[in-house]
Design a protein around this motif. Sequence first.
Motif, PDB file in Angstrom:
ATOM      1  N   GLU A 109       0.838  -1.206   0.000  1.00  0.00           N
ATOM      2  CA  GLU A 109       0.000   0.000   0.000  1.00  0.00           C
ATOM      3  C   GLU A 109       0.874   1.257   0.000  1.00  0.00           C
ATOM      4  N   LEU A 141       2.238   5.040  -3.330  1.00  0.00           N
ATOM      5  CA  LEU A 141       2.432   6.492  -3.325  1.00  0.00           C
ATOM      6  C   LEU A 141       3.489   6.875  -4.356  1.00  0.00           C
ATOM      7  N   PRO A 142       3.361   8.052  -4.956  1.00  0.00           N
ATOM      8  CA  PRO A 142       4.297   8.421  -6.030  1.00  0.00           C
ATOM      9  C   PRO A 142       5.720   8.613  -5.507  1.00  0.00           C
ATOM     10  N   LEU A 197      -4.689  10.761   7.991  1.00  0.00           N
ATOM     11  CA  LEU A 197      -4.872  10.568   6.546  1.00  0.00           C
ATOM     12  C   LEU A 197      -6.340  10.281   6.228  1.00  0.00           C
ATOM     13  N   LEU A 198      -6.917   9.399   7.039  1.00  0.00           N
ATOM     14  CA  LEU A 198      -8.289   8.975   6.801  1.00  0.00           C
ATOM     15  C   LEU A 198      -9.253  10.146   7.001  1.00  0.00           C
ATOM     16  N   MET A 254      -8.589  13.322   6.850  1.00  0.00           N
ATOM     17  CA  MET A 254      -8.413  14.309   5.795  1.00  0.00           C
ATOM     18  C   MET A 254      -9.145  13.872   4.535  1.00  0.00           C
ATOM     19  N   ARG A 255      -8.939  12.596   4.154  1.00  0.00           N
ATOM     20  CA  ARG A 255      -9.508  12.135   2.898  1.00  0.00           C
ATOM     21  C   ARG A 255     -11.028  12.143   2.928  1.00  0.00           C
ATOM     22  N   ILE A 273     -12.343  16.284   3.890  1.00  0.00           N
ATOM     23  CA  ILE A 273     -11.761  17.503   3.313  1.00  0.00           C
ATOM     24  C   ILE A 273     -12.780  18.213   2.422  1.00  0.00           C
ATOM     25  N   PHE A 275     -13.525  21.470  -0.473  1.00  0.00           N
ATOM     26  CA  PHE A 275     -12.906  22.362  -1.451  1.00  0.00           C
ATOM     27  C   PHE A 275     -13.710  23.651  -1.484  1.00  0.00           C
ATOM     28  N   ILE A 287      -8.226  23.863  -1.338  1.00  0.00           N
ATOM     29  CA  ILE A 287      -8.593  23.028  -0.192  1.00  0.00           C
ATOM     30  C   ILE A 287      -8.900  23.928   0.992  1.00  0.00           C
ATOM     31  N   LEU A 323       2.653  13.660  -1.384  1.00  0.00           N
ATOM     32  CA  LEU A 323       2.047  12.352  -1.152  1.00  0.00           C
ATOM     33  C   LEU A 323       0.584  12.499  -0.738  1.00  0.00           C
ATOM     34  N   VAL A 324       0.344  13.453   0.176  1.00  0.00           N
ATOM     35  CA  VAL A 324      -1.011  13.641   0.698  1.00  0.00           C
ATOM     36  C   VAL A 324      -1.947  14.139  -0.409  1.00  0.00           C
ATOM     37  N   LEU A 325      -1.462  15.067  -1.239  1.00  0.00           N
ATOM     38  CA  LEU A 325      -2.300  15.569  -2.340  1.00  0.00           C
ATOM     39  C   LEU A 325      -2.570  14.466  -3.356  1.00  0.00           C
ATOM     40  N   HIS A 326      -1.604  13.568  -3.503  1.00  0.00           N
ATOM     41  CA  HIS A 326      -1.828  12.420  -4.387  1.00  0.00           C
ATOM     42  C   HIS A 326      -2.991  11.573  -3.867  1.00  0.00           C
ATOM     43  N   LEU A 327      -2.995  11.329  -2.563  1.00  0.00           N
ATOM     44  CA  LEU A 327      -4.087  10.546  -1.965  1.00  0.00           C
ATOM     45  C   LEU A 327      -5.423  11.234  -2.181  1.00  0.00           C
ATOM     46  N   LEU A 328      -5.416  12.560  -2.129  1.00  0.00           N
ATOM     47  CA  LEU A 328      -6.664  13.316  -2.324  1.00  0.00           C
ATOM     48  C   LEU A 328      -7.216  13.134  -3.728  1.00  0.00           C
ATOM     49  N   LYS A 329      -6.299  12.965  -4.685  1.00  0.00           N
ATOM     50  CA  LYS A 329      -6.736  12.827  -6.081  1.00  0.00           C
ATOM     51  C   LYS A 329      -7.221  11.413  -6.370  1.00  0.00           C
ATOM     52  N   ARG A 330      -6.757  10.444  -5.599  1.00  0.00           N
ATOM     53  CA  ARG A 330      -7.110   9.057  -5.824  1.00  0.00           C
ATOM     54  C   ARG A 330      -8.417   8.720  -5.112  1.00  0.00           C
ATOM     55  N   PRO A 331      -9.050   7.604  -5.464  1.00  0.00           N
ATOM     56  CA  PRO A 331     -10.292   7.228  -4.775  1.00  0.00           C
ATOM     57  C   PRO A 331     -10.070   7.070  -3.271  1.00  0.00           C
ATOM     58  N   GLU A 332     -11.117   7.355  -2.525  1.00  0.00           N
ATOM     59  CA  GLU A 332     -11.049   7.306  -1.069  1.00  0.00           C
ATOM     60  C   GLU A 332     -10.583   5.933  -0.588  1.00  0.00           C
ATOM     61  N   GLN A 336      -8.283   4.045  -1.604  1.00  0.00           N
ATOM     62  CA  GLN A 336      -6.837   3.862  -1.479  1.00  0.00           C
ATOM     63  C   GLN A 336      -6.327   4.329  -0.125  1.00  0.00           C
ATOM     64  N   THR A 337      -6.838   5.476   0.329  1.00  0.00           N
ATOM     65  CA  THR A 337      -6.420   5.980   1.639  1.00  0.00           C
ATOM     66  C   THR A 337      -6.884   5.038   2.738  1.00  0.00           C
TER      67      THR A 337
END
Lengths: 205, 205
Positions: A14, A18-19, A48-49, A51-52, A55, A57, A64, B29-38, B40-41
């Motif tokens: 998992e 991440l990139p 993380l959870l 925030m996701r 969050i 906009f 954000i 990394l965190v912004l990447h998670l925001l762009k991906r489906p929930e 994944q987080t």
Amino acid sequence: MEFSSKLLENAVNEMSQLPGIGKRTALRLVLHLLKRPEEQTQKLSSSLLKMRETINFCTNCHNISDSQLCEICANPRRDSQIVCVVEDIRDVMAIENTSQYRGHYHVLGGKISPMDGVGPSDLNITSLVEKVKDGKINEIIFALSSTMEGDTTNFYIYRQIENFNVVTTTIARGISVGDELEYADEVTLGRSILHRIPFETSLKS
Amino acid sequence: MEFSSKLLENAVNEMSQLPGIGKRTALRLVLHLLKRPEEQTQKLSSSLLKMRETINFCTNCHNISDSQLCEICANPRRDSQIVCVVEDIRDVMAIENTSQYRGHYHVLGGKISPMDGVGPSDLNITSLVEKVKDGKINEIIFALSSTMEGDTTNFYIYRQIENFNVVTTTIARGISVGDELEYADEVTLGRSILHRIPFETSLKS
């Protein structure tokens, strides 16, 4: 990579989604968490959870925000008639750090990039055009990356708003402060001569 | 760094606690998670949490394991009388990858390093010495980093077991496969001459 534990393997897999995080780095990070108190992992997971999941906009600029309007859009001392168009919120943070800008932003959420499958409809372009149509904006500043994708996105937006009463500008391209001329690429150098500014203007900033 | 959202700030702060992850990388990394489906987080959070809360260490060698004994210690075809002493489970994985070793391991969990506040009591040394005292081990192979801390740890353990009937060896130090001699440091080169091996032996591996 062979893991002695399924739990460890899952966590590493998992993490390596991440990139820029490969399997080896992921393993290092996960093993670090194992060495630290359990509390740290709990804090990381829950932050993380949370925030996701919760969050928000900003409904105006797509930045954000914890409230419906972000702090910038809600600030009455900022000029809502100037809108700086950026790719993502990191650019907002970068420009805010300069303390040189007192207008609003509009976060596109990316740039047009057919290679990555990102088209105009994936970006927050419609709401920007709407704002322009409503005559709420005097000036649009394009502040996208100086790349093929950035230029394409600029032009796409420009074509949609060119017939409305709005000034469109773009941030200056040129030699970075501190750069030596001999190392500058010729396109940048050429443009910096083409778009030269009065010397007195350069003294003021 | 100024954040437009407290939730975002918390997530970035927790992420940047990880080794080698600064604030900027954490934000990416965190912004990447925001762009991906929930999802994944959620997967990332739960896998980290589950791993941290339920992970097990092998009671024999302290390797990470899902059961009481790790796969290596539970394997009857592996020689329990040879024990390779390593710093952490990454070293176990590295040695296992070579397919050259059929004995057991003993994971210390670090090395003696006064600079980092790590003393012998912080490591799994007592259980190793106990195993030696019980006469269960024929050979101990030291496979720690070739650093001051690694050598100190080797020597500390050696002093505790030297009077027992056990052979102690250390992995060979020398020129890495593929290295050019002119770039090798003089200590390594010197030792590789001192500890030279019969040419016929080198042909076999």
